[in-house]
Design an enzyme around this catalytic site. Structure first.
Site, mmCIF file in Angstrom:
data_model
loop_
_atom_site.group_PDB
_atom_site.id
_atom_site.type_symbol
_atom_site.label_atom_id
_atom_site.label_comp_id
_atom_site.label_asym_id
_atom_site.label_seq_id
_atom_site.Cartn_x
_atom_site.Cartn_y
_atom_site.Cartn_z
ATOM 1 N N VAL A 107 -4.016 3.571 -20.338
ATOM 2 C CA VAL A 107 -5.256 3.397 -21.097
ATOM 3 C C VAL A 107 -6.012 2.164 -20.603
ATOM 4 O O VAL A 107 -7.243 2.177 -20.484
ATOM 5 C CB VAL A 107 -4.941 3.285 -22.599
ATOM 6 C CG1 VAL A 107 -6.203 2.974 -23.398
ATOM 7 C CG2 VAL A 107 -4.298 4.571 -23.103
ATOM 8 N N ARG A 108 -5.279 1.107 -20.293
ATOM 9 C CA ARG A 108 -5.931 -0.126 -19.813
ATOM 10 C C ARG A 108 -6.579 0.096 -18.446
ATOM 11 O O ARG A 108 -7.658 -0.434 -18.174
ATOM 12 C CB ARG A 108 -4.908 -1.260 -19.757
ATOM 13 C CG ARG A 108 -4.358 -1.643 -21.124
ATOM 14 C CD ARG A 108 -3.448 -2.856 -21.055
ATOM 15 N NE ARG A 108 -2.904 -3.165 -22.362
ATOM 16 C CZ ARG A 108 -1.614 -3.069 -22.678
ATOM 17 N NH1 ARG A 108 -0.736 -2.693 -21.756
ATOM 18 N NH2 ARG A 108 -1.198 -3.359 -23.897
ATOM 19 N N LYS A 187 -2.900 -8.026 -9.755
ATOM 20 C CA LYS A 187 -2.627 -6.820 -8.969
ATOM 21 C C LYS A 187 -3.178 -7.049 -7.561
ATOM 22 O O LYS A 187 -4.260 -7.608 -7.395
ATOM 23 C CB LYS A 187 -3.291 -5.597 -9.600
ATOM 24 C CG LYS A 187 -3.131 -4.312 -8.787
ATOM 25 C CD LYS A 187 -3.876 -3.136 -9.423
ATOM 26 C CE LYS A 187 -3.080 -2.552 -10.567
ATOM 27 N NZ LYS A 187 -3.646 -1.260 -11.036
ATOM 28 N N HIS A 220 5.375 -1.207 -8.648
ATOM 29 C CA HIS A 220 5.730 -0.114 -9.550
ATOM 30 C C HIS A 220 5.865 1.204 -8.790
ATOM 31 O O HIS A 220 6.011 2.257 -9.396
ATOM 32 C CB HIS A 220 4.677 0.036 -10.648
ATOM 33 C CG HIS A 220 4.734 -1.049 -11.677
ATOM 34 N ND1 HIS A 220 4.015 -1.001 -12.857
ATOM 35 C CD2 HIS A 220 5.417 -2.217 -11.732
ATOM 36 C CE1 HIS A 220 4.243 -2.090 -13.573
ATOM 37 N NE2 HIS A 220 5.095 -2.842 -12.908
ATOM 38 N N GLY A 221 5.771 1.123 -7.454
ATOM 39 C CA GLY A 221 5.949 2.316 -6.640
ATOM 40 C C GLY A 221 4.701 3.135 -6.417
ATOM 41 O O GLY A 221 4.764 4.260 -5.916
ATOM 42 N N HIS A 224 0.535 -0.374 -4.773
ATOM 43 C CA HIS A 224 -0.065 -1.700 -4.930
ATOM 44 C C HIS A 224 1.009 -2.668 -5.419
ATOM 45 O O HIS A 224 2.068 -2.262 -5.890
ATOM 46 C CB HIS A 224 -1.240 -1.667 -5.913
ATOM 47 C CG HIS A 224 -0.863 -1.219 -7.292
ATOM 48 N ND1 HIS A 224 -1.052 0.078 -7.739
ATOM 49 C CD2 HIS A 224 -0.293 -1.876 -8.336
ATOM 50 C CE1 HIS A 224 -0.624 0.192 -8.980
ATOM 51 N NE2 HIS A 224 -0.152 -0.983 -9.370
#
Length: 315
Positions: A107-108, A187, A220-221, A224
């Site tokens: 959602v973010r 990120k 997280h795969g 990135h």
């Protein structure tokens, strides 16, 4: 995270395979008493049309569930409209739409894409094809990695020829704001898919080593990097492990993108390897607390080694 079914449902109308829910319908569903045998199907409110399946009640903040989405907002409307626009635009079809309703989406991430689209200085705002690609990547419906042009966005704090580093400001979000006043996360996205010169990678590693030495670089795969506080790494490990196992059940051929181990924190790389080799969560997480030598392929003069007392902050 929330399932796609929290925003829209499959339909068979002229020119449309999916339609969105109204806020009024959601409010009605949240206050209704519904038999459990019907909880997995969209709820007919009799007045406001269909509402999300009651099984997803906890995804919505009804005043007693602060962890749910703040759905009674203009931002919910914008995200729902965007999803419907994209899915109908690619002519997904009712049957295919029904297959993906249970797919969890960030959602973010979607809210950040709305901010990018509304920013007239951003190239995303004027490129419908790029918007479509960005949303499909966010939903996991195409295999493309999230590159800088299709990224969720944020404030750019570092950039070179190969990478862009974004500061994520989830605290100011509307739908699912992070309330921790100490939250800081970044990120790193790739600027392109071409091989990146060692000099460019070294620039990034040096920036991370000296400017962000209180943070761990993980992945997280999904193509990135994440730059997170050491105290949050264990929580990230729980989420990554759970998500990986869930995706693997649906798609046994799914490949976890390990990225460049020269950039990734050594302990996180070990955690990922153990997860991919089938080790249990607790056994894999122990590697996060183990003192390890830095990657032998690290650049001369730049190290990602962390002190043991920093690693011990993991909680």
């Amino acid at each position: 995270m929330a399932e796609l079914a929290c925003f829209c449902y499959p339909c068979d109308r002229e020119g449309a395979s999916v339609a969105r829910y109204s806020r009024s319908a959601i409010k009605c569903m949240l206050s209704a008493k519904i038999d459990k045998s019907h909880s997995s199907q969209p709820y007919d409110t009799q007045v406001y049309g269909l509402a999300p399946p009651p099984v997803y009640k906890k995804r919505f903040n009804d005043g007693n569930n602060s962890r749910g989405m703040n759905f009674d907002t203009d931002m919910y409307d914008k995200v729902a409209d965007l999803l419907v626009q994209i899915l109908n635009g690619i002519k997904i079809g009712k049957d295919k739409a029904a297959e993906i309703m249970a797919v969890p989406i960030s959602v973010r991430h979607l809210e950040n894409l709305i901010y990018r689209i509304e920013n007239k200085d951003d190239i995303l705002s004027a490129d419908p094809n790029l918007i479509t690609k960005s949303v499909l990547i966010a939903m996991g419906l195409i295999k493309d990695c999230e590159l800088t042009t299709t990224a969720e966005g944020g404030d750019i704090v570092f950039q070179n020829q190969g990478f862009t580093m974004w500061r994520l400001d989830y605290k100011s979000h509307v739908l699912m704001p992070i309330t921790d006043p100490n939250f800081v996360e970044y990120k790193i996205t790739l600027n392109h898919t071409n091989p990146i010169d060692d000099k460019i990678v070294k620039e990034l590693v040096a920036e991370l080593r000296w400017q962000y030495n209180k943070f761990a670089v993980i992945t997280h795969g999904k193509g990135h990097y994440r730059v997170v506080r050491y105290s949050t790494v264990a929580n990230h490990a729980d989420r990554v492990y759970s998500t990986f196992k869930s995706i693997q059940k649906r798609n046994p051929s799914y490949k976890f993108n390990e990225l460049d181990t020269r950039v990734i924190w050594t302990n996180w790389a070990a955690f990922v390897k153990s997860m991919l080799n089938g080790m249990k969560l607790d056994d894999s997480k122990r590697l996060l607390f183990t003192k390890m030598k830095p990657n032998e392929s690290s650049f001369k003069g730049v190290t990602t080694e962390r002190k043991l007392d920093e690693v011990s902050l993991l909680g």
